[in-house]
Scaffold this active site. Sequence first.
Site, PDB file in Angstrom:
ATOM      1  N   LYS A 159       0.698  -1.106   0.075  1.00  0.00           N
ATOM      2  CA  LYS A 159      -0.116  -0.061   0.134  1.00  0.00           C
ATOM      3  C   LYS A 159       0.738   1.255   0.043  1.00  0.00           C
ATOM      4  O   LYS A 159       0.674   2.039   1.003  1.00  0.00           O
ATOM      5  CB  LYS A 159      -0.621  -0.121   1.172  1.00  0.00           C
TER       6      LYS A 159
HETATM    7  O1  LIG Z   1      -8.989  -3.292   1.838  1.00  0.00           O
HETATM    8  C1  LIG Z   1      -8.108  -4.039   1.884  1.00  0.00           C
HETATM    9  C2  LIG Z   1      -6.644  -4.015   1.454  1.00  0.00           C
HETATM   10  C3  LIG Z   1      -5.837  -5.021   1.895  1.00  0.00           C
HETATM   11  N1  LIG Z   1      -6.433  -5.806   2.812  1.00  0.00           N
HETATM   12  C4  LIG Z   1      -5.258  -6.787   3.177  1.00  0.00           C
HETATM   13  O2  LIG Z   1      -5.710  -7.914   2.601  1.00  0.00           O
HETATM   14  C5  LIG Z   1      -5.543  -8.900   4.084  1.00  0.00           C
HETATM   15  C6  LIG Z   1      -6.764  -9.465   4.474  1.00  0.00           C
HETATM   16  O3  LIG Z   1      -6.552 -10.460   5.386  1.00  0.00           O
HETATM   17  P1  LIG Z   1      -7.501 -11.773   5.814  1.00  0.00           P
HETATM   18  O4  LIG Z   1      -6.979 -12.165   6.998  1.00  0.00           O
HETATM   19  O5  LIG Z   1      -8.110 -12.394   5.042  1.00  0.00           O
HETATM   20  O6  LIG Z   1      -8.794 -10.617   6.690  1.00  0.00           O
HETATM   21  C7  LIG Z   1      -4.569  -8.056   5.154  1.00  0.00           C
HETATM   22  O7  LIG Z   1      -3.236  -8.596   4.749  1.00  0.00           O
HETATM   23  C8  LIG Z   1      -5.078  -6.954   4.792  1.00  0.00           C
HETATM   24  O8  LIG Z   1      -3.773  -6.105   5.103  1.00  0.00           O
HETATM   25  C9  LIG Z   1      -7.602  -5.886   3.332  1.00  0.00           C
HETATM   26  O9  LIG Z   1      -7.798  -6.429   4.143  1.00  0.00           O
HETATM   27  N2  LIG Z   1      -8.265  -5.019   2.735  1.00  0.00           N
END
Ligand SMILES: O=c1ccn([C@@H]2O[C@H](COP(=O)(O)O)[C@@H](O)[C@H]2O)c(=O)[nH]1
Length: 275
Positions: free
Chosen positions: A95
Amino acid sequence: MTFGARLREAMDNRGPLCVGIDPHPALMDSWGMTDSAVGLERFSMSAVEALAGAAAAVKPQSAFFERHGAKGIAVLEKVIGAARDLGTLVVLDVKRGDIGSTAQAYADAYLDPTSPLAVDAITASPFLGFGSLAPMIETARAHGAGVFVLALTSNPEGPEVQHARTADGRTVAGTVLDSVASLNADEDGFGSFGAVVGATIGETRENLDVNGPLLVPGIGAQGGTADDVRRIFGPAVRNVLASSSREILAAGPDPSVLHATALEAARSFAALADT
Ligand SMILES: O=c1ccn([C@@H]2O[C@H](COP(=O)(O)O)[C@@H](O)[C@H]2O)c(=O)[nH]1
């Protein structure tokens, strides 16, 4: 081949799943590993080896490597190399976004193939102004890499910024989606520039057709489901790269169970695109 073409091929062959490599301390503990650089390496390398071949892409979350300092970054470098050697695309979730001259340094770090941390694509934040991403976009274009730009994020705080209206009446998210679509305008097939749109956003009236990939986090641990993805994306579902981290990683550490869990998730998201 461009990133868009490589990703389309991987999504068509393996199903549109991206597995997040998010080494949370609690997950490492549940896998019997310590919250240390050694545990981080064992966890992440086991995950990549089990998941490569079961998903179109893996998405290491940089923060979980950074929290281990220099040793964590060394592990990230190893994880990126292993995933790419195993033929799995790597989307690094960092990001990034900054003034242009610094954005160029981020581009050099992640999108120039001569960098030790080079990946297939990164996530980027457009909230310093979409134009500030130009160095990342141009570097990605020059090297066949990709950039996923945050548009409608999965966290509950996102709408206060992303639903705000700009002077021309469009939402901030709408301007981001339009800008991503214009980056892909000259692309015949699937563009290399994508948007991040969470599976938890509920309803949206935005045009989600960016002529490129839609990285969709929020599935599983954050409550998003395959039904949400079908409902939110409609015909654009064919461009969705569904992303799940904790829910899939929770199936470890047995590599065969982890692999089977990812295969099943990939099958279920592939079925969405066929309906
Ligand atoms: O809008 C967003 C952008 C990035 N993320 C990232 O994705 C994963 C989600 O992890 P889970 O364990 O599947 O919840 C995490 O690395 C976030 O930083 C997001 O969730 N939302």
